[in-house]
Design an enzyme around this catalytic site. Sequence first.
Site, PDB file in Angstrom:
ATOM      1  N   SER A  20      -9.090  25.339  83.167  1.00 27.97           N
ATOM      2  CA  SER A  20      -9.792  24.642  84.249  1.00 27.97           C
ATOM      3  C   SER A  20      -8.874  24.530  85.453  1.00 27.97           C
ATOM      4  CB  SER A  20     -10.242  23.242  83.805  1.00 27.97           C
ATOM      5  OG  SER A  20      -9.120  22.413  83.544  1.00 27.97           O
ATOM      6  N   ILE A  22      -6.618  24.579  88.725  1.00 19.18           N
ATOM      7  CA  ILE A  22      -5.736  25.553  89.366  1.00 19.18           C
ATOM      8  C   ILE A  22      -5.452  26.739  88.457  1.00 19.18           C
ATOM      9  CG2 ILE A  22      -3.388  25.904  90.218  1.00 19.18           C
ATOM     10  CD1 ILE A  22      -3.506  22.937  91.171  1.00 19.18           C
ATOM     11  N   TYR A 158       2.790  10.031  85.909  1.00 18.02           N
ATOM     12  CA  TYR A 158       2.596  11.411  86.363  1.00 18.02           C
ATOM     13  C   TYR A 158       3.696  11.793  87.347  1.00 18.02           C
ATOM     14  CZ  TYR A 158       0.285  15.411  88.637  1.00 18.02           C
ATOM     15  OH  TYR A 158      -0.022  16.648  89.158  1.00 18.02           O
TER      16      TYR A 158
END
Length: 337
Positions: A20, A22, A158
Amino acid sequence: MTVNLKPLAEQVIVITGASSGIGLVTARRAAAGGAKVLLVARSADALGDAVRQINNTGGTADFAVADVGDAAQVKRAAETAIERFGRIDTWINDAGVAIYAKLVDTPEDEHRKLFETNYWGVVHGSLTAVAHLRAKGGALITVGSIGSDMATPLMSAYAASKHAVKGFTESLRIELEGDGVPVSITLVKPSGIDTPIAQHAANHTGAGEAQIPPLIYAPELVADAILHAAVHPQREITVGGSGRAQVLFSQHFKALYEKLAPASTKAMTDPQTPQPPTNLWEAEVNAGRERSGEHTAKEWSLYTAAAMHPRLTSAVIGGTLAGAVALLFARGGKKTD
């Protein structure tokens, strides 16, 4: 050290995170350019659909199911590429997951799992790639983030993982250059990109569906930057001028950035939409999608075009800090479409 890279149409490319976003866009564009592509991710169904679509439209692709957090699985994926196509010319680390939560609210098991994918996935992919590339050369391309260069509240874990990715990637480059290994290493740092990553995130905000922070760019811009680096050795590329502006602002006006950044988190959730299931632990439920379906993305970035073609740089890069301030204030409102 000079690294000679093959034309795209002559390459065999391995892409992780290719089910999915990029990774999927990059796989399709690489195949359309004549490359032979091995797609790697956790979802066999999504990978199979993508490979059939590529092959049915004249491309050449195959897939390997692997969790990049498992070094043995990553090595088996590389072996699949060798068995299927005879070699590897470019390896692209793209697999990634996200958590939307303050650090004090982030469960430790989720924090560790995110690092297994985002950081250890890059370690496993990079070391596997180098083992195959060091004799004849090639390209190793890792997708980081503007979060590699700045703190990002609410996507704190992240951002921490992307800082680690940057440190690992740059250190690996120095070591390989010192040893004379002919591998080009590129860190690609996207701004906010219109992919399903926020919809697949673990979300502990209690404020509705996680959103991609604006400004938002099309994933094709990242894919083009990646494939440019597969042919033209480049140390790093930031995709999206707004992201570069945010980084510069955060670095040069730290105190002001730290005061403004918390307000920007209001644009990172949508209270009108419930959060879909996360892909943190298992293959994503909605794999196979390139975009979120919720935003109107910018299809062009003059800054990124200049970054890929340095002769243009002086003509287009400037005045970015003021834009970053305006963007941070704009984030205090609802998401932009």
